[in-house]
Design an enzyme around this catalytic site. Structure first.
Site, PDB file in Angstrom:
ATOM      1  N   ASP A   9       0.837  -1.206   0.000  1.00 51.42           N
ATOM      2  CA  ASP A   9       0.000   0.000   0.000  1.00 51.42           C
ATOM      3  C   ASP A   9       0.876   1.262   0.000  1.00 51.42           C
ATOM      4  OD1 ASP A   9      -2.405   1.377   0.105  1.00 51.42           O
ATOM      5  OD2 ASP A   9      -3.057   0.514   1.999  1.00 51.42           O
ATOM      6  N   ASP A  37     -10.098   3.841  -3.541  1.00 55.71           N
ATOM      7  CA  ASP A  37     -10.828   2.685  -3.010  1.00 55.71           C
ATOM      8  C   ASP A  37     -12.274   2.612  -3.510  1.00 55.71           C
ATOM      9  OD1 ASP A  37      -8.503   2.527  -1.572  1.00 55.71           O
ATOM     10  OD2 ASP A  37      -9.488   2.256   0.364  1.00 55.71           O
TER      11      ASP A  37
HETATM   12  C1  GAL Z   1      -5.981   1.631   1.287  1.00 53.18           C
HETATM   13  C2  GAL Z   1      -6.136   0.598   0.185  1.00 53.18           C
HETATM   14  C3  GAL Z   1      -7.250  -0.349   0.588  1.00 53.18           C
HETATM   15  C4  GAL Z   1      -6.900  -1.005   1.905  1.00 53.18           C
HETATM   16  C5  GAL Z   1      -6.630   0.060   2.954  1.00 53.18           C
HETATM   17  C6  GAL Z   1      -6.117  -0.553   4.248  1.00 53.18           C
HETATM   18  O1  GAL Z   1      -4.942   2.491   0.979  1.00 53.18           O
HETATM   19  O2  GAL Z   1      -6.431   1.244  -1.022  1.00 53.18           O
HETATM   20  O3  GAL Z   1      -7.460  -1.328  -0.431  1.00 53.18           O
HETATM   21  O4  GAL Z   1      -5.759  -1.819   1.737  1.00 53.18           O
HETATM   22  O5  GAL Z   1      -5.682   1.000   2.519  1.00 53.18           O
HETATM   23  O6  GAL Z   1      -5.880   0.405   5.241  1.00 53.18           O
END
Ligand code: GAL
Length: 367
Positions: free
Chosen positions: A134, A189
Site C-alpha cells: 500500500d 478505493d
Molecule cells: C488503502 C487501500 C485499501 C486497503 C486500505 C487498508 O490504501 O487502497 O485497499 O488496503 O488502505 O488500510
C-alpha cells in the site's frame, strides 16, 4: 504490451481470491481467515478459480520484534502467520498478506520503509504467495523507486510471490508498474455503491493497452454481496471480468446468499476474465446511459460484448457488429453468458434488453 513487462508466469491470468478489507476492514483474525478459506472450498469458489486468501491491513502487532521483524498481532493471530499459511495451503489455496511502502500502514501499524528486504524474506519464510504493498505515509517518496525496491526484495527472497502494487493510480502506474508488479491499482478505493462502480469503470476506459498476462490493471477488489442491488452486483462483476481485472471477492463468504455465490462463480463470466489472451476490454460506445465494451478472446473468431445500462429504466439496446471485428455480412452465433444459453444466429446487429443498472454479456462468434 511493452518491452520489459513482467512475464514470469506467476499471474498468467488475473489473480482470483478473497481479501479481507472491503467487508471487514481491520477487524480480522485467525478464525475469520480460516473460516473464509474453508468457505472458499465448500462453496465451490476455489474450484471456480478463487485461489488467494489475502489478509489486508490490521494483521500486525503495533511494534516490530527485537530483531526488527514484523510480527502478527498475538490477540488476533495467536497461532502466528506461518501456521495460518500452512492451513491455507493444506486447503489447496494460496496465502496473501499486506504491508505498506511508507512509515506506517493506513491503519497506523508498522510498515516496510527501510525494511523491504527483511520483510520480503520474512514473508517468504512464512510461505506467503502474494503481497499487497500500500501507499499510505509515503510523503516525498517516489512510487516507482519504492516499488522497484520491493520487486528486488521479493526476487532476493527467492520465493515466487505475486506483487500487488497499491498506489491508487496517482502516478500513472500503468506506464511503469508492469515491469515491477503483477497488478497495480488504477483508482481510489471502491465502495459498495453504484456511483463508485461506474466512476471507477470510467477511469479504466483508456487503460486497455497496458495490461496483459502477468501484469494487470487493478480497478480494486469486488463489492459483490456487500450491498449493491442484484443487477448492480451482476453488472459490477461482468465489467470487472471484461476489464481482465483481478477478481478478489470482498464479501463475507461464510454467509453469502445463493444468488451472490452464483454471481461470483458464474462460469462463463469468470471464463471471460480468465481468457488466456488477457486482452482487456475497450469501450466502443458510451452515450451517457448505454456503454458497450468489447474484448477479444483467445479464440480469434469470437468477442465478448457487454452492454451496460446506467439509466433508470430497462432498455432495448441494438449493437451494430460492423466495426466490432465483424463484417456487415458476417453471420455470427450469439450466446448469452449470464443465461448460459445460445441466442441464435444474427447478421449485422444484435438486440438485447438490459435491466436498469444491469449488464448483458454476449459472446459473439463468427462462423
Ligand atoms: C488503502 C487501500 C485499501 C486497503 C486500505 C487498508 O490504501 O487502497 O485497499 O488496503 O488502505 O488500510
Amino acid at each position: 504490451m511493452g518491452i520489459g513487462k513482467l512475464s514470469d508466469g506467476l499471474a498468467p491470468t488475473p489473480p482470483m481470491g478473497w481479501n479481507s478489507w472491503n467487508r471487514f476492514g481491520a477487524k480480522i483474525d485467525e478464525r475469520l481467515v480460516i473460516e473464509t478459506a474453508e468457505a472458499l472450498v465448500e462453496t465451490g469458489m476455489r474450484d471456480a478459480g478463487y485461489r488467494y486468501v489475502v489478509i489486508d491491513d490490521g494483521w500486525m502487532a503495533p511494534e516490530r520484534d527485537r530483531s526488527g521483524d514484523l510480527v502478527a498481532d498475538p490477540a488476533k493471530f495467536p497461532g502466528g502467520i506461518a501456521t495460518l499459511a500452512n492451513t491455507i495451503h493444506a486447503l489447496g489455496l494460496r496465502f496473501g498478506i499486506y504491508t505498506d511502502a511508507g512509515t506506517k500502514t493506513c491503519q497506523g501499524l508498522p510498515a516496510s520503509l527501510g525494511y523491504e528486504f527483511r520483510d520480503a524474506r520474512r514473508f517468504a519464510q512464512w510461505g506467503v504467495d502474494y503481497v499487497k504493498v500500500d501507499w499510505c505515509h509515503t510523503d516525498g517518496l517516489s512510487p516507482r523507486a519504492c516499488y522497484a525496491k520491493w520487486a528486488m526484495a521479493i526476487h532476493a527472497a527467492r520465493r515466487p510471490i505475486v506483487l500487488s502494487i497499491c498506489e491508487w493510480g496517482r502516478a500513472r502506474p500503468w506506464e511503469w508498474a508492469g515491469t515491477l508488479g503483477h497488478l497495480w491499482r488504477t483508482c481510489w478505493d471502491i465502495q459498495p455503491e453504484w456511483s463508485s462502480v461506474t466512476t471507477i469503470l470510467d477511469r479504466q476506459a483508456d487503460l486497455h493497452a497496458y495490461s496483459g498476462p502477468d501484469h494487470w490493471n487493478d480497478p480494486d477488489m469486488l463489492e459483490v454481496g456487500n450491498g449493491l442491488s442484484p443487477s448492480e452486483d451482476r453488472a459490477h462483476f461482468a465489467l470487472w471480468a471484461m476489464l481482465a481485472a483481478p477478481l478478489m471477492a470482498g464479501n463475507d463468504l461464510r454467509q453469502m446468499s445463493d444468488d451472490v455465490r452464483a454471481i461470483l462463480t458464474a462460469p462463463e463470466i469468470v471464463a471471460i476474465d480468465q481468457d488466456a489472451r488477457g486482452m482487456q476490454a475497450r469501450r466502443v460506445r458510451s452515450d451517457g446511459e448505454i456503454d458497450i465494451w468489447v474484448r477479444g478472446l483467445v479464440d480469434a473468431r469470437a468477442f465478448a460484448i457487454t452492454l451496460l445500462n446506467r439509466g433508470p429504466q430497462e432498455r432495448e439496446v441494438r449493437v451494430g457488429l460492423n466495426g466490432l471485428g465483424f463484417a456487415a455480412t458476417d453471420v455470427v452465433r450469439v450466446r448469452d453468458l449470464w443465461q448460459r444459453s445460445d441466442v441464435g444466429e444474427r447478421r449485422g446487429e444484435v438486440v438485447t434488453t438490459v435491466a436498469s443498472h444491469g449488464a448483458a454479456v454476449l459472446r459473439v462468434e463468427r462462423y
